[in-house]
Design an enzyme around this catalytic site. Structure first.
Site, PDB file in Angstrom:
ATOM      1  N   TRP A 130       0.910  -1.325  -0.039  1.00 17.05           N
ATOM      2  CA  TRP A 130      -0.028  -0.020  -0.257  1.00 17.05           C
ATOM      3  C   TRP A 130       1.000   1.184   0.000  1.00 17.05           C
ATOM      4  CZ3 TRP A 130      -2.017   2.625   4.695  1.00 17.05           C
ATOM      5  CH2 TRP A 130      -3.074   3.754   4.654  1.00 17.05           C
ATOM      6  N   ASP A 210      -0.516  -5.795   9.064  1.00 18.66           N
ATOM      7  CA  ASP A 210      -1.396  -4.902   8.633  1.00 18.66           C
ATOM      8  C   ASP A 210      -2.886  -5.620   8.463  1.00 18.66           C
ATOM      9  OD1 ASP A 210      -3.137  -2.785   7.830  1.00 18.66           O
ATOM     10  OD2 ASP A 210      -1.732  -2.038   6.415  1.00 18.66           O
ATOM     11  N   LYS A 245     -13.531  -1.121   6.195  1.00 16.99           N
ATOM     12  CA  LYS A 245     -14.084  -1.928   5.049  1.00 16.99           C
ATOM     13  C   LYS A 245     -15.227  -2.763   5.528  1.00 16.99           C
ATOM     14  CE  LYS A 245     -10.003  -0.174   3.534  1.00 16.99           C
ATOM     15  NZ  LYS A 245      -8.993   0.511   4.376  1.00 16.99           N
TER      16      LYS A 245
END
Length: 396
Positions: A130, A210, A245
């Protein structure tokens, strides 16, 4: 004094959003921005979230601070969600939760903790990763290095990854994606997680996991396999969790920094330092998103409703992956892009090069990041034939 300040390019993804809005093409498709979309192209508010918010509106009695570690109900709920209700780590009081402004805020807490408490240690991230990982650790002053993850043929390069991990200096930090790897979509198998554990333990590395997409890959518990394996077999682990999310509360900035230590006493030492890191960053985290998540996870009916909705979202994304490969079949591209059906999460590293991505945007109004990363959730049954034909055109 501002005369010497130079203008810098804006964020590439935010720029895509603006360009997409201005595009008059009636067939335009947004595969760039990283949010979940339903079949109508909307990012909906989940039913469980709506009901939880209604309860909070009626019952909330204060807007006072919630403390540097955040709401204890939220922290405990996230610990059980990530590590499991029957986790031996929780039973031994080895884990601590610090509520943060989104998963990004949790990553910044991790970065500042590494800088202040583990001076001189580098952090290793996957290549690719990311993009904001790079910015966060650079801003905190932590030296950042990379290990291979995707090879030239756009496949998971596990041998390259493992070989690089075996060369990392003892005590350095290695950042791992728990599931739904962003941007590639390639995840580790259980056997591969086991091998990573062995190397991390042998090299005495500190894993930072993560965990931004729990529930979007294969299920809430299945997606947590890697973090739980590390937590139960290593003395020290850091996990950043995000509810953006899986609860759809993107704008509420709801995340968590989970620290796992050798024992309860060491955990309290670490927790005390994390409180200072949080205090120096933002003092107290925003309360609303955490309150919503805690309300849902502590109510059986709401929790069941949320799990059903999350399953619908996950099944939609995985179904779109299969359908997209099928839509490419008439052009003889189904085998070339078969990996898309194997990937997990919202994102896919398509293997398209910047020139091909530019053609998709300019000629067809199909927007994605120039690295070739596409948000699969931006697809719909109605636009699949159009997107497949466009891709066949630019790669032909």
């Amino acid at each position: 004094m501002f005369e010497q300040i130079e203008r810098v390019p804006g964020d590439a993804i935010l720029g895509l959003i603006e360009a997409f809005k201005k595009d008059p093409n009636p067939q335009k498709v947004d595969l760039g921005v990283g949010v979940y979309r339903d079949a109508h192209g909307n990012t909906p508010v989940m039913r469980a979230v709506k009901e939880a918010e209604e309860r909070l509106l009626n019952n909330e009695t204060t807007k006072s601070y919630i403390g540097s570690h955040g709401d204890p109900r939220y922290g405990q709920a996230v610990l059980e969600l990530v590590l499991g209700t029957a986790s031996p780590v929780l039973a031994a009081n080895r884990a601590s939760a610090t509520q943060s402004p989104g998963g990004t805020g949790a990553l910044r807490l991790a970065a500042d903790f590494i800088k202040s408490q583990l001076p001189g240690k580098s952090i290793w991230v996957s290549d690719p990763t990311w993009p904001n990982h790079l910015g966060i650790f650079h801003a905190a002053g932590v030296e950042l290095k990379k290990y291979p993850y995707v090879d030239a043929d756009n496949r998971l390069d596990f041998d390259g990854m493992l070989g690089a991990l075996q060369q990392i200096p003892e005590g350095d930090v290695v950042l791992l994606h728990a599931c739904c790897h962003n941007p590639s979509g390639f995840d580790l198998s259980r056997e591969q997680w086991q091998r990573v554990l062995e190397v991390v333990r042998e090299r005495r590395l500190l894993p930072l996991v993560d965990f931004a997409y729990q529930g979007f890959g294969d299920g809430l518990d299945a997606d947590a396999y890697g973090p739980r394996l590390l937590a139960e077999n290593l003395d020290e682990v850091m996990i950043t969790s995000s509810c953006s999310k899986n609860f759809g509360v993107y704008r509420e900035r709801t995340g968590c920094m989970i620290m796992i230590a050798r024992d309860g006493e060491q955990m309290e030492n670490v927790r005390s330092q994390m409180a200072i890191v949080a205090r120096e960053n933002y003092s107290n985290p925003p309360a609303h998103g955490g309150a919503v998540v805690a309300e849902i996870l502590n109510d059986e009916a709401l929790a069941n409703m949320w799990r059903e909705e999350l399953t619908e979202m996950r099944d939609r994304i995985n179904g779109l992956r299969q359908d997209f490969v099928e839509a490419l079949k008439p052009y003889g591209l189904d085998e070339r892009f078969a990996f898309i059906a194997e990937q997990r999460g919202m994102f896919s590293y398509t293997g398209l090069n910047p020139a091909q991505v530019d053609r998709l945007r300019d000629e067809f109004g199909i927007y994605m990041v120039r690295s070739g990363r596409a948000n699969v959730a931006g697809l719909a049954q109605e636009n699949l034939p159009y997107v497949a034909k466009a891709i066949a055109t630019v790669v032909g």
